[in-house]
Design a protein around this motif. Structure first.
Motif, PDB file in Angstrom:
ATOM      1  N   PRO A 165       0.797  -1.242   0.000  1.00  0.00           N
ATOM      2  CA  PRO A 165       0.000   0.000   0.000  1.00  0.00           C
ATOM      3  C   PRO A 165       0.822   1.281   0.000  1.00  0.00           C
ATOM      4  N   SER A 166       2.054   1.217   0.530  1.00  0.00           N
ATOM      5  CA  SER A 166       2.843   2.444   0.657  1.00  0.00           C
ATOM      6  C   SER A 166       3.833   2.645  -0.491  1.00  0.00           C
ATOM      7  N   LEU A 167       3.887   1.727  -1.438  1.00  0.00           N
ATOM      8  CA  LEU A 167       4.805   1.895  -2.557  1.00  0.00           C
ATOM      9  C   LEU A 167       4.372   3.063  -3.437  1.00  0.00           C
ATOM     10  N   GLN A 168       5.273   3.988  -3.672  1.00  0.00           N
ATOM     11  CA  GLN A 168       4.921   5.203  -4.398  1.00  0.00           C
ATOM     12  C   GLN A 168       5.091   5.070  -5.910  1.00  0.00           C
ATOM     13  N   LEU A 169       6.117   4.355  -6.353  1.00  0.00           N
ATOM     14  CA  LEU A 169       6.404   4.250  -7.785  1.00  0.00           C
ATOM     15  C   LEU A 169       6.476   5.641  -8.419  1.00  0.00           C
ATOM     16  N   LYS A 170       7.262   6.504  -7.816  1.00  0.00           N
ATOM     17  CA  LYS A 170       7.315   7.892  -8.259  1.00  0.00           C
ATOM     18  C   LYS A 170       7.830   8.033  -9.689  1.00  0.00           C
ATOM     19  N   SER A 171       8.902   7.313 -10.005  1.00  0.00           N
ATOM     20  CA  SER A 171       9.501   7.467 -11.333  1.00  0.00           C
ATOM     21  C   SER A 171       8.606   6.900 -12.423  1.00  0.00           C
ATOM     22  N   ILE A 172       8.041   5.719 -12.186  1.00  0.00           N
ATOM     23  CA  ILE A 172       7.125   5.133 -13.167  1.00  0.00           C
ATOM     24  C   ILE A 172       5.872   5.984 -13.290  1.00  0.00           C
TER      25      ILE A 172
ATOM     26  N   TYR B 220      19.613  -7.678 -13.647  1.00  0.00           N
ATOM     27  CA  TYR B 220      19.450  -7.682 -15.096  1.00  0.00           C
ATOM     28  C   TYR B 220      18.007  -7.346 -15.452  1.00  0.00           C
ATOM     29  N   LEU B 221      17.844  -6.877 -16.683  1.00  0.00           N
ATOM     30  CA  LEU B 221      16.535  -6.560 -17.249  1.00  0.00           C
ATOM     31  C   LEU B 221      16.188  -7.608 -18.292  1.00  0.00           C
ATOM     32  N   LEU B 222      14.972  -8.129 -18.192  1.00  0.00           N
ATOM     33  CA  LEU B 222      14.477  -9.109 -19.145  1.00  0.00           C
ATOM     34  C   LEU B 222      13.302  -8.485 -19.891  1.00  0.00           C
ATOM     35  N   THR B 223      13.464  -8.293 -21.200  1.00  0.00           N
ATOM     36  CA  THR B 223      12.428  -7.660 -22.017  1.00  0.00           C
ATOM     37  C   THR B 223      11.890  -8.665 -23.016  1.00  0.00           C
ATOM     38  N   ARG B 224      10.561  -8.766 -23.074  1.00  0.00           N
ATOM     39  CA  ARG B 224       9.909  -9.735 -23.948  1.00  0.00           C
ATOM     40  C   ARG B 224       9.088  -9.029 -25.008  1.00  0.00           C
ATOM     41  N   ASP B 225       8.742  -9.778 -26.040  1.00  0.00           N
ATOM     42  CA  ASP B 225       7.979  -9.215 -27.151  1.00  0.00           C
ATOM     43  C   ASP B 225       6.492  -9.072 -26.846  1.00  0.00           C
ATOM     44  N   ASP B 226       6.047  -9.641 -25.747  1.00  0.00           N
ATOM     45  CA  ASP B 226       4.620  -9.606 -25.438  1.00  0.00           C
ATOM     46  C   ASP B 226       4.232  -8.414 -24.573  1.00  0.00           C
ATOM     47  N   GLY B 227       5.072  -7.382 -24.520  1.00  0.00           N
ATOM     48  CA  GLY B 227       4.730  -6.176 -23.774  1.00  0.00           C
ATOM     49  C   GLY B 227       5.031  -6.272 -22.293  1.00  0.00           C
ATOM     50  N   LYS B 228       6.156  -6.882 -21.954  1.00  0.00           N
ATOM     51  CA  LYS B 228       6.528  -6.985 -20.549  1.00  0.00           C
ATOM     52  C   LYS B 228       8.029  -6.831 -20.403  1.00  0.00           C
ATOM     53  N   SER B 229       8.432  -6.054 -19.401  1.00  0.00           N
ATOM     54  CA  SER B 229       9.839  -5.876 -19.061  1.00  0.00           C
ATOM     55  C   SER B 229       9.981  -6.101 -17.564  1.00  0.00           C
ATOM     56  N   GLU B 230      11.002  -6.846 -17.178  1.00  0.00           N
ATOM     57  CA  GLU B 230      11.163  -7.203 -15.769  1.00  0.00           C
ATOM     58  C   GLU B 230      12.583  -6.933 -15.319  1.00  0.00           C
ATOM     59  N   LEU B 231      12.704  -6.262 -14.186  1.00  0.00           N
ATOM     60  CA  LEU B 231      13.986  -5.983 -13.555  1.00  0.00           C
ATOM     61  C   LEU B 231      14.139  -6.920 -12.357  1.00  0.00           C
ATOM     62  N   ARG B 232      15.207  -7.720 -12.354  1.00  0.00           N
ATOM     63  CA  ARG B 232      15.446  -8.677 -11.275  1.00  0.00           C
ATOM     64  C   ARG B 232      16.768  -8.355 -10.586  1.00  0.00           C
TER      65      ARG B 232
ATOM     66  N   SER C 284      12.045  -8.330  -7.635  1.00  0.00           N
ATOM     67  CA  SER C 284      11.643  -8.217  -9.040  1.00  0.00           C
ATOM     68  C   SER C 284      10.617  -7.099  -9.180  1.00  0.00           C
ATOM     69  N   LEU C 285      10.785  -6.300 -10.223  1.00  0.00           N
ATOM     70  CA  LEU C 285       9.814  -5.272 -10.581  1.00  0.00           C
ATOM     71  C   LEU C 285       9.532  -5.429 -12.070  1.00  0.00           C
ATOM     72  N   SER C 286       8.298  -5.792 -12.394  1.00  0.00           N
ATOM     73  CA  SER C 286       7.937  -5.997 -13.794  1.00  0.00           C
ATOM     74  C   SER C 286       6.887  -4.969 -14.213  1.00  0.00           C
TER      75      SER C 286
ATOM     76  N   ILE D 269      14.392   1.148 -12.751  1.00  0.00           N
ATOM     77  CA  ILE D 269      15.579   1.031 -11.907  1.00  0.00           C
ATOM     78  C   ILE D 269      15.493   1.992 -10.723  1.00  0.00           C
ATOM     79  N   SER D 270      15.036   3.209 -10.977  1.00  0.00           N
ATOM     80  CA  SER D 270      14.904   4.195  -9.902  1.00  0.00           C
ATOM     81  C   SER D 270      13.910   3.732  -8.838  1.00  0.00           C
ATOM     82  N   ASP D 271      12.769   3.221  -9.267  1.00  0.00           N
ATOM     83  CA  ASP D 271      11.773   2.752  -8.299  1.00  0.00           C
ATOM     84  C   ASP D 271      12.233   1.484  -7.583  1.00  0.00           C
ATOM     85  N   MET D 272      13.061   0.673  -8.237  1.00  0.00           N
ATOM     86  CA  MET D 272      13.628  -0.491  -7.558  1.00  0.00           C
ATOM     87  C   MET D 272      14.555  -0.048  -6.432  1.00  0.00           C
ATOM     88  N   ARG D 273      15.350   0.969  -6.678  1.00  0.00           N
ATOM     89  CA  ARG D 273      16.226   1.484  -5.625  1.00  0.00           C
ATOM     90  C   ARG D 273      15.407   1.987  -4.441  1.00  0.00           C
TER      91      ARG D 273
END
Length: 253
Positions: free
Chosen positions: A78-85, A180-192, A201-203, A237-241
């Motif tokens: 509930p408290s995650l801001q995700l300011k950069s995204i 690492y960042l994993l980017t797929r063709d189906d409209g998804k990018s994931e930072l692990r 993980s933030l996808s 990456i910023s929101d992961m930090r």
């Protein structure tokens, strides 16, 4: 690794006398060699002592990962801001719509947050009923008993649908122990990210939907294509930090 001695050959030496000639049979009877099981027993004892010493010195099988101060005492969703995204795409939806599940266990603490962002109507086709929606999924797993490092490496191209050999894999420097960042063709990018016993993980996922309103589905036409998510990687990456900082109340100086 220190292995136990091979004993099959020693015990077999007793049976080889059945195929010896007369000369060898007489020689063996006069020599009276040592019993092979005494040597084998001594080797087993010495091997066990060395193996126990290795366990004591190196902590094999009992080495807990460094948690680096990460804690999951309560639900952080509930408290995650995700300011950069939020600034790059759209703000998150209101807190009541956030889905999450918190697991607290002696071996593993884990949380997963599903956070939808506000819908955005495709600007170049205003009023046509199509919208582009984004969802952020955050997963935090704190492995308190076993080191997740080997599994983190092995699962680089593993997704919720299985292994994706065509996914784009990019290393992210200066983030945790490995990232690492994993980017797929189906409209998804994931930072692990891996840091000690913590795996984070933030996808970011995108999908399109048609809202009829005054339009019939027959008038919908072709929907917009899947947006390119690469411009939002720095925001991820910023929101992961920020997430890592929020889970570590006492970071090292």
């Amino acid at each position: 690794m220190i292995s136990e001695p091979e004993m099959a050959g020693e015990f077999g030496a007793v049976e080889t006398r059945e195929v010896m000639g007369d000369f060898d049979r007489e020689f063996v009877g006069e020599r009276r060699p040592r019993k092979p099981w005494l040597w084998a027993l001594g080797g087993m004892v010495m091997s066990s002592v060395l193996w126990a010493a290795a366990l004591f010195l190196y902590g094999l099988g009992d080495r807990k990962p460094d948690m680096h101060g990460y804690q999951l005492d309560q639900n952080p969703c509930p408290s995650l801001q995700l300011k950069s995204i939020g600034a790059a795409i759209a703000p998150r939806e209101s807190t009541p719509k956030v889905e999450s599940g918190l697991l607290n266990h002696a071996a593993l603490d884990q949380i997963q947050c599903f956070i939808p962002l506000r819908s955005r109507t495709r600007a170049e086709r205003p009023g046509n009923g199509w919208s582009i929606d984004y969802t952020v999924v955050i997963t935090v797993a704190l492995h308190k008993k076993t080191d997740p490092g080997a599994e983190f490496e092995a699962r680089q191209r593993v997704t919720e649908f299985g292994v994706d050999p065509d996914a784009k894999l990019e290393t992210v420097p200066d983030l945790g122990d490995k990232a690492y960042l994993l980017t797929r063709d189906d409209g998804k990018s994931e930072l692990r990210v891996l840091e000690g016993g913590a795996v984070l993980s933030l996808s970011l996922s995108t999908f399109t939907q048609y809202q009829s309103n005054d339009h019939s589905e027959d008038e919908a036409g072709d929907g917009p294509g899947v947006p390119d998510l690469s411009p939002y990687q720095s925001a991820m990456i910023s929101d992961m930090r920020d997430l890592m900082s929020s889970l570590n109340p006492d970071p090292p100086a």
